[in-house]
Design a protein around this motif. Sequence first.
Motif, short mmCIF file in Angstrom:
data_model
loop_
_atom_site.label_atom_id
_atom_site.label_comp_id
_atom_site.label_asym_id
_atom_site.label_seq_id
_atom_site.Cartn_x
_atom_site.Cartn_y
_atom_site.Cartn_z
N ALA A 1 1.03 4.17 -3.03
CA ALA A 1 0.88 5.27 -2.89
C ALA A 1 2.33 5.92 -3.26
O ALA A 1 1.68 6.82 -3.67
N THR B 1 -7.90 1.05 -1.85
CA THR B 1 -7.06 0.63 -0.83
C THR B 1 -8.34 0.63 0.23
O THR B 1 -7.40 -0.28 1.05
N ALA B 2 -8.78 1.72 0.39
CA ALA B 2 -9.76 1.74 1.92
C ALA B 2 -10.09 0.21 1.75
O ALA B 2 -9.98 -0.54 3.05
N ALA C 1 -7.59 5.29 -3.56
CA ALA C 1 -7.79 5.48 -2.49
C ALA C 1 -9.20 4.36 -1.83
O ALA C 1 -9.44 4.11 -1.11
N THR D 1 0.34 -1.04 0.46
CA THR D 1 -0.53 0.37 -0.26
C THR D 1 0.45 1.24 -0.02
O THR D 1 0.12 2.60 -0.46
N TYR E 1 3.57 13.93 0.51
CA TYR E 1 3.10 12.52 0.57
C TYR E 1 4.23 11.41 0.29
O TYR E 1 3.67 10.75 0.85
N VAL F 1 -6.07 9.16 -8.25
CA VAL F 1 -5.83 8.92 -7.09
C VAL F 1 -7.47 8.36 -6.54
O VAL F 1 -7.11 7.42 -4.98
N LEU F 2 -8.35 9.15 -6.67
CA LEU F 2 -9.31 8.77 -5.14
C LEU F 2 -10.13 7.56 -5.56
O LEU F 2 -10.32 6.52 -4.73
N LEU G 1 -4.79 7.90 4.01
CA LEU G 1 -6.16 7.97 3.47
C LEU G 1 -6.93 9.42 3.12
O LEU G 1 -6.67 10.20 2.18
N LEU H 1 -4.99 11.18 0.80
CA LEU H 1 -4.87 11.06 -0.81
C LEU H 1 -6.40 11.07 -1.23
O LEU H 1 -6.39 11.98 -2.10
N LEU H 2 -6.95 11.55 -0.43
CA LEU H 2 -9.14 12.06 -0.78
C LEU H 2 -8.53 13.87 -0.97
O LEU H 2 -9.13 14.66 -1.61
#
Length: 189
Positions: free
Chosen positions: A50, A90-91, A87, A46, A156, A83-84, A114, A117-118
Amino acid sequence: MIPEEFREFFVAAAGTTGALVGLLFVAVSVFPDAGREDTTRAQFHTRSSAALLVFTNALIISMAALVPDVRLGWWAIVAGAGVLVFAAATARSIVSEARALRDGPGRQLGLIGLPGLLVIGGFEVYAGIRLLAAAPELDLGAIKTLMYVLIGELMYGIARAWQLLGVRDSGLFSTLRLLAGRDPARGGE
């Protein structure tokens, strides 16, 4: 077309991001076992994914901005949406894994950053929409927003790469816990 005064920023961002992608590959290859062990595999994948995503995203936006007569809004929307989606996926993966292990997903969601990323994806899409809405004029505020997003992506990505090395969790909450005197590495939590 991007104004000339912004061109140097995008050239510097592209060069910096290219170098960081190379260093990320070095960081991943230094600790290949962390990607294979059951206890660290999910976090390793992850974090590395990312970091690669935001570095690649910053590189693509920076290079696209250098193309003459580019409609940068579309590039920003597609990159931000990517990216969204990452995210969200991954969540979902972390929540599914936590359920299978009967473990709470809260701590693991914090590990991947997270919220970062949001924010990155959201502002990137926002800047892209503003750029498209202003066309054929150029919304300089949207360009500046996109520039700050690129800076955020680099920050990030560096933080996630640093975590790959296992040196210390550099996220906001872990830093605040450390400042409060609760260092998990020393049993202070």
